[in-house]
Design a protein around this motif. Structure first.
Motif, PDB file in Angstrom:
ATOM      1  N   LYS A  45      20.828  25.980  66.463  1.00 49.74           N
ATOM      2  CA  LYS A  45      19.723  26.777  67.004  1.00 49.74           C
ATOM      3  C   LYS A  45      19.387  27.935  66.062  1.00 49.74           C
ATOM      4  O   LYS A  45      18.221  28.203  65.787  1.00 49.74           O
ATOM      5  N   SER A  46      20.409  28.600  65.554  1.00 54.80           N
ATOM      6  CA  SER A  46      20.148  29.741  64.666  1.00 54.80           C
ATOM      7  C   SER A  46      19.484  29.297  63.360  1.00 54.80           C
ATOM      8  O   SER A  46      18.608  29.991  62.841  1.00 54.80           O
ATOM      9  N   TYR A  47      19.875  28.150  62.833  1.00 50.48           N
ATOM     10  CA  TYR A  47      19.237  27.645  61.611  1.00 50.48           C
ATOM     11  C   TYR A  47      17.772  27.283  61.860  1.00 50.48           C
ATOM     12  O   TYR A  47      16.899  27.608  61.054  1.00 50.48           O
ATOM     13  N   TYR A  48      17.487  26.601  62.962  1.00 53.33           N
ATOM     14  CA  TYR A  48      16.100  26.252  63.274  1.00 53.33           C
ATOM     15  C   TYR A  48      15.266  27.506  63.530  1.00 53.33           C
ATOM     16  O   TYR A  48      14.106  27.576  63.132  1.00 53.33           O
ATOM     17  N   THR A  49      15.881  28.506  64.161  1.00 55.10           N
ATOM     18  CA  THR A  49      15.186  29.771  64.399  1.00 55.10           C
ATOM     19  C   THR A  49      14.842  30.433  63.069  1.00 55.10           C
ATOM     20  O   THR A  49      13.733  30.945  62.889  1.00 55.10           O
ATOM     21  N   LYS A  50      15.775  30.410  62.134  1.00 50.29           N
ATOM     22  CA  LYS A  50      15.523  30.995  60.811  1.00 50.29           C
ATOM     23  C   LYS A  50      14.378  30.252  60.115  1.00 50.29           C
ATOM     24  O   LYS A  50      13.504  30.885  59.511  1.00 50.29           O
ATOM     25  N   ALA A  51      14.352  28.938  60.213  1.00 52.47           N
ATOM     26  CA  ALA A  51      13.255  28.159  59.622  1.00 52.47           C
ATOM     27  C   ALA A  51      11.923  28.599  60.225  1.00 52.47           C
ATOM     28  O   ALA A  51      10.931  28.761  59.514  1.00 52.47           O
ATOM     29  N   LEU A  52      11.908  28.831  61.539  1.00 50.86           N
ATOM     30  CA  LEU A  52      10.681  29.269  62.208  1.00 50.86           C
ATOM     31  C   LEU A  52      10.286  30.687  61.827  1.00 50.86           C
ATOM     32  O   LEU A  52       9.104  31.013  61.784  1.00 50.86           O
ATOM     33  N   GLU A  53      11.259  31.530  61.552  1.00 45.70           N
ATOM     34  CA  GLU A  53      10.949  32.891  61.101  1.00 45.70           C
ATOM     35  C   GLU A  53      10.282  32.856  59.729  1.00 45.70           C
ATOM     36  O   GLU A  53       9.390  33.645  59.445  1.00 45.70           O
ATOM     37  N   ILE A  54      10.716  31.930  58.901  1.00 43.09           N
ATOM     38  CA  ILE A  54      10.157  31.816  57.546  1.00 43.09           C
ATOM     39  C   ILE A  54       8.767  31.184  57.583  1.00 43.09           C
ATOM     40  O   ILE A  54       7.848  31.644  56.911  1.00 43.09           O
ATOM     41  N   VAL A  55       8.615  30.111  58.353  1.00 43.28           N
ATOM     42  CA  VAL A  55       7.350  29.372  58.434  1.00 43.28           C
ATOM     43  C   VAL A  55       7.013  29.151  59.919  1.00 43.28           C
ATOM     44  O   VAL A  55       7.234  28.066  60.448  1.00 43.28           O
ATOM     45  N   PRO A  56       6.469  30.182  60.577  1.00 43.85           N
ATOM     46  CA  PRO A  56       6.210  30.058  62.019  1.00 43.85           C
ATOM     47  C   PRO A  56       5.066  29.109  62.385  1.00 43.85           C
ATOM     48  O   PRO A  56       5.031  28.599  63.501  1.00 43.85           O
ATOM     49  N   ALA A  57       4.158  28.886  61.459  1.00 46.20           N
ATOM     50  CA  ALA A  57       3.003  28.041  61.782  1.00 46.20           C
ATOM     51  C   ALA A  57       2.615  27.167  60.592  1.00 46.20           C
ATOM     52  O   ALA A  57       1.449  26.951  60.325  1.00 46.20           O
ATOM     53  N   GLY A  58       3.601  26.660  59.895  1.00 44.77           N
ATOM     54  CA  GLY A  58       3.334  25.837  58.724  1.00 44.77           C
ATOM     55  C   GLY A  58       3.158  24.373  59.073  1.00 44.77           C
ATOM     56  O   GLY A  58       3.170  23.995  60.244  1.00 44.77           O
ATOM     57  N   PRO A  59       3.032  23.551  58.054  1.00 46.68           N
ATOM     58  CA  PRO A  59       2.774  22.121  58.267  1.00 46.68           C
ATOM     59  C   PRO A  59       3.937  21.374  58.914  1.00 46.68           C
ATOM     60  O   PRO A  59       3.753  20.269  59.412  1.00 46.68           O
ATOM     61  N   THR A  60       5.123  21.977  58.931  1.00 43.33           N
ATOM     62  CA  THR A  60       6.280  21.314  59.542  1.00 43.33           C
ATOM     63  C   THR A  60       6.929  22.149  60.643  1.00 43.33           C
ATOM     64  O   THR A  60       8.004  21.796  61.120  1.00 43.33           O
ATOM     65  N   SER A  61       6.291  23.231  61.061  1.00 46.52           N
ATOM     66  CA  SER A  61       6.908  24.087  62.077  1.00 46.52           C
ATOM     67  C   SER A  61       7.124  23.348  63.395  1.00 46.52           C
ATOM     68  O   SER A  61       8.076  23.641  64.125  1.00 46.52           O
ATOM     69  N   HIS A  62       6.286  22.360  63.696  1.00 47.02           N
ATOM     70  CA  HIS A  62       6.475  21.591  64.930  1.00 47.02           C
ATOM     71  C   HIS A  62       7.828  20.879  64.935  1.00 47.02           C
ATOM     72  O   HIS A  62       8.442  20.718  65.982  1.00 47.02           O
TER      73      HIS A  62
END
Length: 97
Positions: free
Chosen positions: A56-73
């Motif tokens: 969960k923390s790793y996925y959260t970090k990915a979302l912090e970096i790219v909250p609305a990018g092409p792979t954020s979904h």
């Protein structure tokens, strides 16, 4: 539980689609995209080891970096799977929507 996790944790776009998304980004965005993908990979590895809080923390970090990018979904979907595995159903619904 295991089937649900297996079905959704590794939700991912194919390599060609990922490469196409990366081409459309400028250099700074590309670095962010690569960093977010690295966190997603670490999250996937944590899920395989049933380290759901870490995932969960790793996925959260990915979302912090790219909250609305092409792979954020994908990051939202994977984080929802980690939350489901931790039986945090209400939080998982937010990510799944």
């Amino acid at each position: 539980e295991g089937t649900l996790v297996a079905a959704s944790v590794f939700a991912d776009i194919d390599t060609a689609e990922k490469e196409e998304a990366a081409k459309a980004l400028d250099e700074a965005q590309r670095k962010d995209f690569e960093d977010a993908e690295r966190f997603k990979a670490w999250g996937n590895a944590a899920m395989q080891k049933k380290k759901y809080e870490k995932a969960k923390s790793y996925y959260t970090k990915a979302l912090e970096i790219v909250p609305a990018g092409p792979t954020s979904h994908v990051y939202f979907s994977n984080r929802a799977a980690a939350l489901l595995s931790m039986r945090n159903f209400n939080e998982a619904v937010w990510d799944a929507e």
